[in-house]
Design a protein around this motif. Structure first.
Motif, PDB file in Angstrom:
ATOM      1  N   PHE A 178      -9.672  -9.479   5.926  1.00  0.00           N
ATOM      2  CA  PHE A 178      -8.398  -9.661   5.269  1.00  0.00           C
ATOM      3  C   PHE A 178      -7.739  -8.405   4.197  1.00  0.00           C
ATOM      4  CE2 PHE A 178      -9.070 -14.172   5.687  1.00  0.00           C
ATOM      5  CZ  PHE A 178      -7.648 -14.634   5.719  1.00  0.00           C
ATOM      6  N   ILE A 179      -8.815  -7.712   3.759  1.00  0.00           N
ATOM      7  CA  ILE A 179      -8.585  -6.606   2.836  1.00  0.00           C
ATOM      8  C   ILE A 179      -7.857  -5.360   3.904  1.00  0.00           C
ATOM      9  CG2 ILE A 179      -9.275  -4.911   1.404  1.00  0.00           C
ATOM     10  CD1 ILE A 179     -10.948  -6.778   0.234  1.00  0.00           C
ATOM     11  N   THR A 181      -6.357  -5.994   6.508  1.00  0.00           N
ATOM     12  CA  THR A 181      -5.184  -6.248   7.153  1.00  0.00           C
ATOM     13  C   THR A 181      -3.795  -5.854   6.045  1.00  0.00           C
ATOM     14  OG1 THR A 181      -5.943  -8.163   8.267  1.00  0.00           O
ATOM     15  CG2 THR A 181      -3.633  -8.167   8.230  1.00  0.00           C
ATOM     16  N   GLY A 182      -4.215  -6.319   4.787  1.00  0.00           N
ATOM     17  CA  GLY A 182      -3.506  -5.949   3.693  1.00  0.00           C
ATOM     18  C   GLY A 182      -3.288  -4.464   3.550  1.00  0.00           C
TER      19      GLY A 182
ATOM     20  N   ALA B 212       1.250  -7.938   1.600  1.00  0.00           N
ATOM     21  CA  ALA B 212      -0.097  -7.378   1.578  1.00  0.00           C
ATOM     22  C   ALA B 212      -1.000  -7.993   0.565  1.00  0.00           C
ATOM     23  CB  ALA B 212       0.043  -5.868   1.440  1.00  0.00           C
ATOM     24  N   MET B 215      -2.896 -10.806   1.405  1.00  0.00           N
ATOM     25  CA  MET B 215      -4.125 -10.670   1.944  1.00  0.00           C
ATOM     26  C   MET B 215      -5.404 -10.102   1.077  1.00  0.00           C
ATOM     27  SD  MET B 215      -3.073 -10.992   4.978  1.00  0.00           S
ATOM     28  CE  MET B 215      -4.440 -10.870   5.854  1.00  0.00           C
ATOM     29  N   PHE B 216      -4.761  -9.386   0.349  1.00  0.00           N
ATOM     30  CA  PHE B 216      -5.941  -8.907  -0.933  1.00  0.00           C
ATOM     31  C   PHE B 216      -6.410  -9.952  -1.538  1.00  0.00           C
ATOM     32  CE2 PHE B 216      -3.449  -4.630  -0.793  1.00  0.00           C
ATOM     33  CZ  PHE B 216      -4.060  -4.055  -0.045  1.00  0.00           C
TER      34      PHE B 216
END
Lengths: 202, 236
Positions: A178-179, A181-182, B212, B215-216
């Motif tokens: 996830f991180i 992808t961010g 984003a 997502m974080f």
């Protein structure tokens, strides 16, 4: 030259995964190795490229008021679109099985699951809400698929490398994906500076 | 796990220990987003404000609950080879109904959620629960499982939305009748940054408005959850 314009815009600037979160499920599940990610990415490009114009034709000639039946049938949109997508995925599955049994075995369950990949249905619905023309819908499908392909290849390559890093146990796997992808989303935002019109004028 | 078919005799409609677990398990131990990794697709896009996130959570809960119920009722009559199409038709019909209801009662929110309401069809939670639970269990339990998973999804959605809206916009429930303005540069806000000596430095964090950020936040939520719940840690 609007074709190239739409292609570049959907592939880079409005990337389906990184700015609309479409197709996240298979994006996270199949991105453990580059090889399978490559196969799935190609399949998604193919399915998107075929279904977009077909769904465009269905919407224009069957469902809209100007269409075959002369009445507004747009409430049937979801059912017809998902049926088209399911049929196309079945077709792709048969083609892949015939020409590349190795890829077919590697993709396994994920090939039929493209049916429920949000990128395909989401792409169709975005295409309708943006009122693109038929040729632009092809560009939208191919561009969207290409953007999805790029994103999944990139994350798969990063995840292959990060397996050797010292990530906190609780963050390992999904949390890290996830991180990452961010972070990739932020990197892709820098492509917003591209002016698609510059390509179109040449 | 609640995944396997329940063998013991169950009443048509009852509420015992198993039923309660069906509702509470998806909130933490078996959360659809952070553990089963289902339904992230449409989850993240609607979380920049709390109000659309709440509407989306309700819509998904309704669709999962009723599609589970109907699929479970029909499970003995659905041939295995065409079950995906049958399930998709059930889901698509329910989503169309939800869409029409929402369009009638709250058009601005319908516009704001745009394609994401339609995307409930391909939301992996709905399909995943049909395959994993409703095809093997009786209607009442399937219905509860649908509600539980919808709530588990909604809980994550709302947590992410609250964090993003407070830090990104300085408000809560913007666009709804109970809008709260918490921190901002005008007199409408509870904490007025131009007047307050303590918060004079504060500005909204634009990162939180970006996709984003979602997502974080989910990544960090997974981190927190797995630090407390060691059996969820990924060993591979």
């Amino acid at each position: 030259m609007e074709f190239i314009n739409v292609f570049i815009k959907t592939a880079f600037i409005e990337n389906l995964v990184l700015s609309y979160f479409l197709g996240m499920c298979s994006y996270l599940a199949v991105s453990k190795s580059v090889k399978t990610a490559f196969g799935l990415g190609m399949a998604v490009i193919f399915v998107l490229g075929i279904t977009m114009p077909i769904n465009w034709l269905i919407n224009e000639y069957l469902l809209s008021e100007k269409g075959l039946f002369g009445i507004d049938l747009t409430f049937l949109r979801f059912i017809l679109f998902i049926a088209t997508i399911a049929a196309m995925v079945q077709l792709v599955e048969m083609v892949v099985e015939k020409f590349s049994p190795a890829l077919y075995a590697a993709l396994g369950i994920f090939l039929p699951l493209i049916t429920v990949n949000c990128a395909i249905l989401g792409g169709s619905l975005f295409m309708i809400s943006r009122e693109l023309s038929l040729s632009n819908s092809v560009a939208f499908g191919l561009g969207g698929g290409f953007g999805w392909f790029l994103a999944i290849i990139a994350i798969a390559a990063i995840r292959e490398k990060i397996r050797y890093s010292n990530v906190p146990p609780a963050l390992r796997g999904l949390g890290m994906a996830f991180i990452l992808t961010g972070l990739m989303g932020i990197a892709f935002m820098s492509l917003m500076g591209i002016d698609p019109a510059a390509f179109a004028s040449k | 796990m609640a995944e396997t078919a329940v063998k013991e005799k169950e009443p048509l409609i009852g509420f015992g220990k198993t039923e309660r677990r069906l509702l509470t398990d998806p909130l933490n131990d078996n959360n659809p987003i952070t553990v089963q990794v289902l339904g992230i697709c449409s989850a993240l896009a609607v979380t920049s404000l709390v109000y659309p996130a709440v509407v989306m959570a309700i819509a998904v809960t309704l669709v999962t609950a009723f599609s589970n119920l109907f699929t479970s009722m029909l499970r003995q009559y659905i041939p295995k080879s065409v079950r995906m199409i049958v399930q998709l038709v059930i889901i698509a019909t329910l989503v169309t109904i939800v869409e029409l209801i929402l369009k009638y009662f709250n058009y601005p929110i319908y516009k704001q959620l745009s394609v994401y309401i339609g995307l409930i069809i391909t939301n992996c939670i709905v399909m995943g629960r049909l395959e994993a639970f409703a095809m093997a269990n009786k209607p009442w339990r399937s219905f509860l499982d649908g509600i539980g998973n919808g709530l588990g999804y909604g809980a994550i959605l709302i947590i992410v939305a609250i964090i993003r809206e407070i830090f990104g916009k300085g408000s809560l429930f913007a666009g709804s009748p109970i809008e709260l303005k918490i921190i901002g540069p005008t007199a409408d806000y509870l904490i007025n940054t131009t007047q307050s000596a303590l918060f004079g430095w504060y500005t909204n964090n634009n990162l939180m408005v970006l996709p984003a950020a979602a997502m974080f936040i989910i990544g960090i939520l997974i981190w927190i959850q797995r630090s407390y719940n060691s059996k969820l840690v990924d060993v591979s």
